[in-house]
Design a protein around this motif. Sequence first.
Motif, PDB file in Angstrom:
ATOM      1  N   ILE A  53       0.872  -1.176   0.000  1.00  0.00           N
ATOM      2  CA  ILE A  53       0.000   0.000   0.000  1.00  0.00           C
ATOM      3  C   ILE A  53       0.912   1.231   0.000  1.00  0.00           C
ATOM      4  N   ASP A  54       0.640   2.171  -0.895  1.00  0.00           N
ATOM      5  CA  ASP A  54       1.489   3.355  -1.025  1.00  0.00           C
ATOM      6  C   ASP A  54       0.944   4.530  -0.228  1.00  0.00           C
ATOM      7  N   LYS A  55       1.838   5.475   0.070  1.00  0.00           N
ATOM      8  CA  LYS A  55       1.426   6.690   0.771  1.00  0.00           C
ATOM      9  C   LYS A  55       0.310   7.387   0.016  1.00  0.00           C
ATOM     10  N   GLY A  56      -0.712   7.804   0.732  1.00  0.00           N
ATOM     11  CA  GLY A  56      -1.793   8.562   0.125  1.00  0.00           C
ATOM     12  C   GLY A  56      -2.967   7.716  -0.341  1.00  0.00           C
ATOM     13  N   GLU A  57      -2.830   6.395  -0.304  1.00  0.00           N
ATOM     14  CA  GLU A  57      -3.927   5.546  -0.778  1.00  0.00           C
ATOM     15  C   GLU A  57      -5.081   5.493   0.234  1.00  0.00           C
ATOM     16  N   PHE A  58      -6.254   5.144  -0.284  1.00  0.00           N
ATOM     17  CA  PHE A  58      -7.423   4.795   0.535  1.00  0.00           C
ATOM     18  C   PHE A  58      -7.785   3.366   0.137  1.00  0.00           C
ATOM     19  N   LEU A 207     -15.990  11.202   6.327  1.00  0.00           N
ATOM     20  CA  LEU A 207     -14.933  11.801   7.140  1.00  0.00           C
ATOM     21  C   LEU A 207     -13.582  11.135   6.846  1.00  0.00           C
ATOM     22  N   LEU A 208     -13.585   9.813   6.759  1.00  0.00           N
ATOM     23  CA  LEU A 208     -12.329   9.102   6.464  1.00  0.00           C
ATOM     24  C   LEU A 208     -11.798   9.486   5.084  1.00  0.00           C
ATOM     25  N   VAL A 218      -5.218   5.809   4.410  1.00  0.00           N
ATOM     26  CA  VAL A 218      -6.326   5.244   5.188  1.00  0.00           C
ATOM     27  C   VAL A 218      -6.586   3.795   4.755  1.00  0.00           C
ATOM     28  N   VAL A 219      -6.614   2.892   5.732  1.00  0.00           N
ATOM     29  CA  VAL A 219      -6.936   1.483   5.471  1.00  0.00           C
ATOM     30  C   VAL A 219      -8.157   1.133   6.319  1.00  0.00           C
ATOM     31  N   VAL A 220      -9.243   0.726   5.666  1.00  0.00           N
ATOM     32  CA  VAL A 220     -10.506   0.475   6.358  1.00  0.00           C
ATOM     33  C   VAL A 220     -10.964  -0.961   6.154  1.00  0.00           C
ATOM     34  N   VAL A 221     -11.071  -1.709   7.243  1.00  0.00           N
ATOM     35  CA  VAL A 221     -11.691  -3.033   7.202  1.00  0.00           C
ATOM     36  C   VAL A 221     -13.188  -2.825   7.355  1.00  0.00           C
TER      37      VAL A 221
END
Length: 257
Positions: A53-58, A207-208, A218-221
């Motif tokens: 996962i790279d910087k800035g990814e969602f 918001l995320l 941001v990494v969201v499960v």
Amino acid sequence: MMKLKDEQVETVHETEQDRMLEEGKREPIIILKDVAKEYKSGVHALKNISLRIDKGEFVFIVGTSGSGKSTLMKLLLKEIEPTTGSIYVNGFFVHRIRRKQIPKLRRTMGVVFQNFRLLKDRSVYQNIAFAQKAIGVPAVRIRKRVAEVLSMVSLIDKVHAKPMELSGGEQQRVAIARALVNQPMLLLADEPTGNLDPANSWEIMDLLEEINKMGTTVVVVTHNREIVDAMKKRVITIEKGEIISDEQRGGYTHGEY
Ligand code: ADP
Ligand code: MG
């Protein structure tokens, strides 16, 4: 991955960073290579996980209950150790760092959970200020920063409230403010909308997304199929401990949930 002494880690990270900038690539924030986790009980929670996962990814991580999503989060935070494989997060080779360095690693991350995990007998202000006090930020700066993050989540007027006096959605926004107070590079959210109704779930996801647009990775499960399908972000699907798909602008389309 190379074997390195701990004091070399940051230097190597910079070199790696330079090399990638030269090659015009984005900078990784998370790299897992051939990671497996077998719990003492004999459960193989994760098998053969490689991912970047790279910087800035969602990024959304989806999958049925028991597929290994929380295990992955715990590995990133070094709450548990991988059985095999290597893990890189935010400049740290997580599988190798010493116990003493764990707080330093964790300070680069903000974490949000399904059940909010706020201190019940403390005010919103105290819940958020706590993380700043812990790293010795002066009181004047804490007050300023708490006000900043509370305005980011639109809860300035609740600064003196106790968690019990807030709705679930508001409690989660406090938890997000707390996660952001130390300006982490990376925000991890494990089923942040699991206890919320659809309207509040959307508010939290919006918001995320806003936080991501301001530069935080941001990494969201999540289990929220409707939201994942609508947001058109990268979606990594885990099934029985393995990544079965990884799509840019994906949807919640794999398997039966
Ligand atoms: P998810 O978050 O996707 O629901 P988990 O990562 O929590 O999945 O769990 C993956 C598998 O590992 C499940 O079979 C679960 O029962 C098992 N597991 C999780 N934590 C532990 C533990 N501490 N000890 C033994 N087994 C565990
Ligand atoms: Mg879980």
